[in-house]
Write an enzyme that holds these catalytic residues in place. Structure first.
Site, PDB file in Angstrom:
ATOM      1  N   THR A  77       2.360   0.661  -9.945  1.00  0.00           N
ATOM      2  CA  THR A  77       1.473  -0.363 -10.517  1.00  0.00           C
ATOM      3  C   THR A  77       0.298  -0.539  -9.565  1.00  0.00           C
ATOM      4  OG1 THR A  77       3.393  -1.500 -11.422  1.00  0.00           O
ATOM      5  CG2 THR A  77       1.314  -2.719 -11.395  1.00  0.00           C
ATOM      6  N   LYS A  94       0.147  -2.499 -18.022  1.00  0.00           N
ATOM      7  CA  LYS A  94       1.150  -2.965 -17.049  1.00  0.00           C
ATOM      8  C   LYS A  94       0.700  -4.274 -16.385  1.00  0.00           C
ATOM      9  CE  LYS A  94       4.427  -3.300 -14.087  1.00  0.00           C
ATOM     10  NZ  LYS A  94       5.764  -3.735 -14.425  1.00  0.00           N
ATOM     11  N   LYS A 135       1.189  -8.899  -5.279  1.00  0.00           N
ATOM     12  CA  LYS A 135       0.179  -7.812  -5.355  1.00  0.00           C
ATOM     13  C   LYS A 135      -0.315  -7.652  -6.793  1.00  0.00           C
ATOM     14  CE  LYS A 135       1.907  -3.956  -6.267  1.00  0.00           C
ATOM     15  NZ  LYS A 135       2.257  -3.096  -7.385  1.00  0.00           N
TER      16      LYS A 135
HETATM   17  P1  NAP Z   1       9.618  -0.364  -3.051  1.00  0.00           P
HETATM   18  O1  NAP Z   1      11.081  -0.344  -3.151  1.00  0.00           O
HETATM   19  O2  NAP Z   1       8.963  -1.286  -2.088  1.00  0.00           O
HETATM   20  O3  NAP Z   1       9.139   1.148  -2.735  1.00  0.00           O
HETATM   21  C1  NAP Z   1       7.795   1.412  -2.445  1.00  0.00           C
HETATM   22  C2  NAP Z   1       7.612   2.884  -2.143  1.00  0.00           C
HETATM   23  O4  NAP Z   1       6.268   3.104  -1.685  1.00  0.00           O
HETATM   24  C3  NAP Z   1       8.528   3.411  -1.028  1.00  0.00           C
HETATM   25  O5  NAP Z   1       8.831   4.756  -1.277  1.00  0.00           O
HETATM   26  C4  NAP Z   1       7.638   3.272   0.201  1.00  0.00           C
HETATM   27  O6  NAP Z   1       8.020   4.104   1.280  1.00  0.00           O
HETATM   28  C5  NAP Z   1       6.314   3.718  -0.385  1.00  0.00           C
HETATM   29  N1  NAP Z   1       5.164   3.277   0.407  1.00  0.00           N
HETATM   30  C6  NAP Z   1       4.737   2.007   0.614  1.00  0.00           C
HETATM   31  N2  NAP Z   1       3.630   1.994   1.383  1.00  0.00           N
HETATM   32  C7  NAP Z   1       3.370   3.302   1.672  1.00  0.00           C
HETATM   33  C8  NAP Z   1       2.338   3.952   2.435  1.00  0.00           C
HETATM   34  N3  NAP Z   1       1.350   3.246   3.023  1.00  0.00           N
HETATM   35  N4  NAP Z   1       2.376   5.300   2.513  1.00  0.00           N
HETATM   36  C9  NAP Z   1       3.357   6.003   1.895  1.00  0.00           C
HETATM   37  N5  NAP Z   1       4.351   5.467   1.166  1.00  0.00           N
HETATM   38  C10 NAP Z   1       4.333   4.115   1.059  1.00  0.00           C
HETATM   39  O7  NAP Z   1       8.937  -0.657  -4.463  1.00  0.00           O
HETATM   40  P2  NAP Z   1       9.520  -0.419  -5.928  1.00  0.00           P
HETATM   41  O8  NAP Z   1      10.182  -1.667  -6.356  1.00  0.00           O
HETATM   42  O9  NAP Z   1      10.218   0.881  -5.989  1.00  0.00           O
HETATM   43  O10 NAP Z   1       8.144  -0.335  -6.747  1.00  0.00           O
HETATM   44  C11 NAP Z   1       7.366   0.869  -6.812  1.00  0.00           C
HETATM   45  C12 NAP Z   1       6.196   0.601  -7.767  1.00  0.00           C
HETATM   46  O11 NAP Z   1       6.723   0.283  -9.073  1.00  0.00           O
HETATM   47  C13 NAP Z   1       5.321  -0.591  -7.365  1.00  0.00           C
HETATM   48  O12 NAP Z   1       4.000  -0.312  -7.708  1.00  0.00           O
HETATM   49  C14 NAP Z   1       5.877  -1.741  -8.204  1.00  0.00           C
HETATM   50  O13 NAP Z   1       4.916  -2.742  -8.416  1.00  0.00           O
HETATM   51  C15 NAP Z   1       6.265  -1.011  -9.470  1.00  0.00           C
HETATM   52  N6  NAP Z   1       7.357  -1.618 -10.270  1.00  0.00           N
HETATM   53  C16 NAP Z   1       8.494  -2.095  -9.676  1.00  0.00           C
HETATM   54  C17 NAP Z   1       9.504  -2.629 -10.460  1.00  0.00           C
HETATM   55  C18 NAP Z   1      10.787  -3.204  -9.886  1.00  0.00           C
HETATM   56  O14 NAP Z   1      11.501  -3.911 -10.631  1.00  0.00           O
HETATM   57  N7  NAP Z   1      11.143  -2.949  -8.636  1.00  0.00           N
HETATM   58  C19 NAP Z   1       9.364  -2.681 -11.846  1.00  0.00           C
HETATM   59  C20 NAP Z   1       8.210  -2.152 -12.424  1.00  0.00           C
HETATM   60  C21 NAP Z   1       7.212  -1.617 -11.619  1.00  0.00           C
HETATM   61  P3  NAP Z   1       9.102   3.565   2.360  1.00  0.00           P
HETATM   62  O15 NAP Z   1      10.461   3.800   1.744  1.00  0.00           O
HETATM   63  O16 NAP Z   1       8.835   4.378   3.555  1.00  0.00           O
HETATM   64  O17 NAP Z   1       8.810   2.094   2.563  1.00  0.00           O
END
Ligand code: NAP
Length: 297
Positions: free
Chosen positions: A97, A172, A240
């Site tokens: 997102t 989204k 965010k």
């Molecule tokens: P998350 O668990 O915080 O994972 C974030 C990912 O991004 C991890 O692989 C992290 O690596 C990587 N990352 C963050 N900063 C980085 C950087 N500067 N350079 C390289 N890699 C980086 O988040 P998530 O919940 O999976 O969400 C992922 C996306 O989907 C987001 O955009 C979120 O808004 C969206 N989303 C989430 C959900 C939900 O329910 N969780 C639902 C819909 C959409 P590390 O492992 O090294 O930290």
């Protein structure tokens, strides 16, 4: 048919999606900034890449599932990023997102490599990612969506074609705008109701009874009453998203007065210490101010 997939970003959502692609028999090369998450997938048959560029190189489809625009800047557009390894003719799908400007920057960089691009952010949380039941909101050429539909169907239960490039991202942002309002409205109702003597179960039961009843109130209302703030979707990422929604409002000259208030509520909750918890922990700062705790009785 596209069979070899590169996947960058194995957080809460990405790891569930990648596991399902492996289970479906796709050859997967994975990258994650924190290597341990990639190694966990190696045990299931994935190849581990040293850099995002290496995850993209030699693959005909590349999927990214990263936190936010700075993560895209670093792992997709930056040095050693996905774009460096993206092959001509490959299809890049960004499921993160982000904001429309970031989506446009990825689309442009992919196109400069002779690659195709879809923005495909997702709805549904940790469980839906693990079960392959996400809702995908896709922007880009419909013919490109058709090329990768079999892959996207592995991770989703519904694919919504939003329109041209960038409209998946916009859809989204509109979706999470709504989710954040529902969460803050329910949280305020629970805090006010409980402080005035109501049982929280009575409030949730009544919200569920009529036309506005939905699984969301049962799920997040239940988690709040059970004091279960284990992260499905972190509060800092919802903050965010609200920030990105306000920027989109500015770009399109659309006043979003209530989003501004909700965004500040999430800012307060993050400053209060709840950033890493599930976004329904936004209630804690309201409870703190009101001197009450919403707990199942
Ligand atoms: P998350 O668990 O915080 O994972 C974030 C990912 O991004 C991890 O692989 C992290 O690596 C990587 N990352 C963050 N900063 C980085 C950087 N500067 N350079 C390289 N890699 C980086 O988040 P998530 O919940 O999976 O969400 C992922 C996306 O989907 C987001 O955009 C979120 O808004 C969206 N989303 C989430 C959900 C939900 O329910 N969780 C639902 C819909 C959409 P590390 O492992 O090294 O930290």
């Amino acid at each position: 048919m596209a069979q070899r997939i590169g996947f960058a970003g194995l957080g809460i959502m990405g790891r569930g999606m990648a596991k399902n692609l492996l289970k479906a028999g796709y050859e997967l090369t994975v990258y994650n900034r924190t290597r341990k998450s990639a190694e966990d997938l190696a045990a299931l048959g994935a190849k581990v890449a040293e850099t995002p560029a290496d995850a993209a190189r030699g693959n005909n489809v590349v999927i990214t599932m990263l936190a936010d625009p700075p993560a895209i800047e670093s792992a997709v557009l930056g040095k050693g990023g996905v774009i460096e390894g993206l092959e001509s003719g490959a299809i890049l799908i960004d499921c993160s997102t982000v904001d429309p400007a970031t989506t446009a920057a990825i689309a442009e960089a992919a196109s400069a490599n002779g690659a195709k691009f879809l923005d495909s952010p997702v709805a549904g949380s940790k469980d839906a990612a693990a079960k392959g039941e996400l809702i995908l909101m896709v922007g880009g050429e419909e013919s490109v969506l058709e090329e990768v539909r079999p892959i996207l169907e592995v991770v989703s239960s519904k694919i919504v074609y939003a329109g041209k490039s960038g409209l998946g991202t916009m859809l989204k942002l509109c979706f999470n705008l709504t989710v954040a309002h529902m969460t803050s409205a329910m949280s305020q109702a629970l805090v006010l109701g409980v402080k005035s003597g109501l049982k929280p179960e009575t409030i949730i039961e009544t919200l569920m009874a009529g036309a506005i009843g939905c699984r969301f109130f049962e799920w997040k209302g239940g988690a709040i009453m059970d004091r279960d703030f284990a992260t499905n979707f972190s509060l800092k990422l919802m903050h965010k998203d609200l920030h990105l929604v306000l920027n989109a409002g500015y770009t399109h000259n659309v006043p979003l007065p209530v989003v501004a208030a909700v965004e500040e509520l999430f800012a307060m909750a993050k400053a209060h210490g709840e950033g890493e918890e599930d976004f329904c922990s936004v209630i804690k700062v309201l409870e703190d101010l009101a001197g009450v705790e919403v707990r199942r009785r």
